[in-house]
Design a protein around this motif. Structure first.
Motif, PDB file in Angstrom:
ATOM      1  N   ARG A 210     -36.911  -6.415  52.143  1.00  6.54           N
ATOM      2  CA  ARG A 210     -36.803  -7.347  51.028  1.00  6.54           C
ATOM      3  C   ARG A 210     -35.338  -7.602  50.692  1.00  6.54           C
ATOM      4  O   ARG A 210     -34.493  -6.720  50.831  1.00  6.54           O
ATOM      5  N   ASP A 214     -35.303 -10.597  46.024  1.00  3.89           N
ATOM      6  CA  ASP A 214     -36.682 -10.120  45.936  1.00  3.89           C
ATOM      7  C   ASP A 214     -36.780  -8.930  44.985  1.00  3.89           C
ATOM      8  O   ASP A 214     -37.720  -8.818  44.189  1.00  3.89           O
ATOM      9  N   SER A 217     -36.544  -9.992  41.436  1.00  3.98           N
ATOM     10  CA  SER A 217     -37.733 -10.759  41.048  1.00  3.98           C
ATOM     11  C   SER A 217     -38.931  -9.861  40.778  1.00  3.98           C
ATOM     12  O   SER A 217     -39.834 -10.240  40.034  1.00  3.98           O
ATOM     13  N   THR A 218     -38.950  -8.658  41.384  1.00  6.30           N
ATOM     14  CA  THR A 218     -40.101  -7.769  41.238  1.00  6.30           C
ATOM     15  C   THR A 218     -39.817  -6.586  40.329  1.00  6.30           C
ATOM     16  O   THR A 218     -40.695  -5.757  40.102  1.00  6.30           O
TER      17      THR A 218
END
Length: 229
Positions: A210, A214, A217-218
């Motif tokens: 990732r 990413d 974003s998570t």
């Protein structure tokens, strides 16, 4: 540990003094250890250059001598480490005050470390492997801050501070002089020698690592809150 055959080991202590006793207890039951080591370990060095590398190298050596199967995971910079000092500053005024802005490395998502660990714990074929784990792309610390800003929808800025100012901040938080100095030395070195980029995550799991975007974003939104103005 009755019935336990495979162990995932993290080392939370500042020395490896307790390692022989712990490994003795573990190896009475388990036949395989997956150890979360560090990218600071260098196999070609008998004496490691950094204290964090020396600590993990010492634990690795004890695991190797224990006689069980082992797999070492050696991640470089963890993306989640950026939360230590940056998140409060982002919440406060959107300015990250930090040293060595051009220091660059390919930070790894903790979920990718976990994915590799799961493979090593549940599959054959990983015994004796030393997996060097990174994200897929090198970013400077300035670029990391800007990426966080883009994801949370808030412009952020990076303000360079001196090594000495950062050292005082880190000593207050960590207290250990050698660890603080090693961290600062490492970030300084990454300005001229960016960290490596490996494809190990994809090779082991079949899925590309990732990106830092990413990761942001998570990450739970409570980690970095957007300030209403």
């Amino acid at each position: 540990m009755d019935g336990i055959e495979v162990v995932f080991l993290m080392w939370p202590f500042p020395t490896c003094e307790a390692a022989p006793a712990i490994l003795d207890a573990v190896t009475k039951h388990a036949h395989r250890i997956v150890f979360l080591s560090s990218g600071a370990v260098r196999d070609e060095l008998e004496q490691q250059a950094e204290s964090i590398g020396q600590l993990h190298a010492d634990v690795e050596q004890l695991i190797e001598k224990s006689g069980v199967e082992w797999t070492f995971l050696r991640p470089y910079g963890l993306a989640t480490n950026t939360l230590w000092f940056w998140a409060p500053q982002i919440r406060s005024d959107g300015v990250v005050r930090w040293p060595f802005g051009s220091s660059a490395q390919a930070l790894i998502h903790e979920r990718d470390i976990a994915a590799v660990a799961v493979r090593a714990l549940t599959e054959g074929g990983h015994a004796g492997a030393k997996y060097v784990l990174t994200g897929p792309k090198t970013l400077t610390q300035v670029e990391q801050v800007h990426t966080i800003g883009e994801v949370i929808g808030r412009p952020l800025s990076y303000e360079e501070i001196s090594r000495e100012a950062a050292r005082k901040m880190l000593l207050t938080a960590w207290g250990e002089h050698s660890i603080v100095d090693d961290a600062l030395d490492s970030w300084a070195r990454l300005m001229t020698e960016p960290g490596p980029v490996t494809s190990t995550v994809e090779e082991v799991t079949g899925t590309p690592a990732r990106t830092f975007r990413d990761w942001r974003s998570t990450t739970p939104p409570t980690s970095v809150k957007r300030t209403q103005t």
